[in-house]
Design an enzyme around this catalytic site. Sequence first.
Site, PDB file in Angstrom:
ATOM      1  N   ASP A  13       0.823  -1.210   0.000  1.00 33.56           N
ATOM      2  CA  ASP A  13       0.000   0.000   0.000  1.00 33.56           C
ATOM      3  C   ASP A  13       0.856   1.259   0.000  1.00 33.56           C
ATOM      4  O   ASP A  13       2.030   1.227   0.364  1.00 33.56           O
ATOM      5  CB  ASP A  13      -0.894   0.034   1.248  1.00 33.56           C
ATOM      6  N   ASP A  14       0.226   2.361  -0.365  1.00 30.57           N
ATOM      7  CA  ASP A  14       0.814   3.708  -0.262  1.00 30.57           C
ATOM      8  C   ASP A  14       1.956   3.954  -1.242  1.00 30.57           C
ATOM      9  O   ASP A  14       2.833   4.787  -0.993  1.00 30.57           O
ATOM     10  CB  ASP A  14       1.301   4.023   1.174  1.00 30.57           C
ATOM     11  N   HIS A 134      -7.581   4.068   1.391  1.00 28.81           N
ATOM     12  CA  HIS A 134      -6.547   4.431   2.361  1.00 28.81           C
ATOM     13  C   HIS A 134      -7.220   4.565   3.730  1.00 28.81           C
ATOM     14  O   HIS A 134      -8.256   5.213   3.856  1.00 28.81           O
ATOM     15  CB  HIS A 134      -5.914   5.759   1.927  1.00 28.81           C
TER      16      HIS A 134
END
Length: 303
Positions: A13-14, A134
Amino acid sequence: LRMLQVKLIITGDDFGYCPRRNQGIVDCFLAGAISNVSLLVNGSAAADAAKLARRYNIPIGLHANLSEGSPVCEVLKTNSSLLNQDGFFHGKMGFRTALSKGLLNMSEVKQELKAQVELFHELTGHLPPHMDGHQHVHVLPEVRHVFAEVLEEYGIKYTRVPIEPGLHNCDWIPPALMDFYLGVEEDSFNTVDVFTKHGIRWPDIYIGLSTMGRNMSVSSVRSAIDGAVLRLTAEAAPSGTGTIELMVHPGYPSVPPVGGCGQGPDDFSQSWERLHELQTLIKPELQSHYKSRNIQLCSFKDL
């Protein structure tokens, strides 16, 4: 009894958060330790992340962000219910508070989500095969309906539903964090019907809350995966295959002021825990464990 074929999507993620996050995610992918990434299009290094994904052929989806930093939709950057008095998104908990007080305009949520899909398309040259939220904003009340509509409109098939089996037995998670996770779990249960109705799919089992940051170790990942495989075997589909998504956050720690989504990097991004995840994920014992369990690493477009 033939061995269950398990497909494991390990999502970093991210992606796009900062150059050091991007580098860590690429290093993990090249080491065969992750198989998929989720891009923050409002991240300060998003364009660079998209280039890296193209260069290394990294399967990439969208990490929709309504809680950290700045919106990408021009109209919403100045005057919108999604912003706090400082002109940024309300934050992980602030977003939830504003939502529960009825202060968020859902048409603005939809506008921003669509703007993020469009920007993703612009950066990568394709629509995201999967899209999640998110800080798990996509399973929140009201937001879940808008999120599902956007996915259906763009024909995005896959998402993430963060219901983690065995979460309740994880006594190493501090109480405040556990409360947050249990809230995410409850919201996720209430989202299943909404996503189903819109024809959206997700892997059979999700893992990632119990193995985040300092709680990640070879043994914590192994036991979470083994627990998932046992569950899949018990509920084995006639096809003989099952799918798992493991959510991870590897990276080299952010060094301020570089990074973030408009406000600079947060504490988790600057902490040693990111590097700890990276170092754990690339351990050969994990790779050999997947092989021994007949687990094949893949991405959403391989499902």
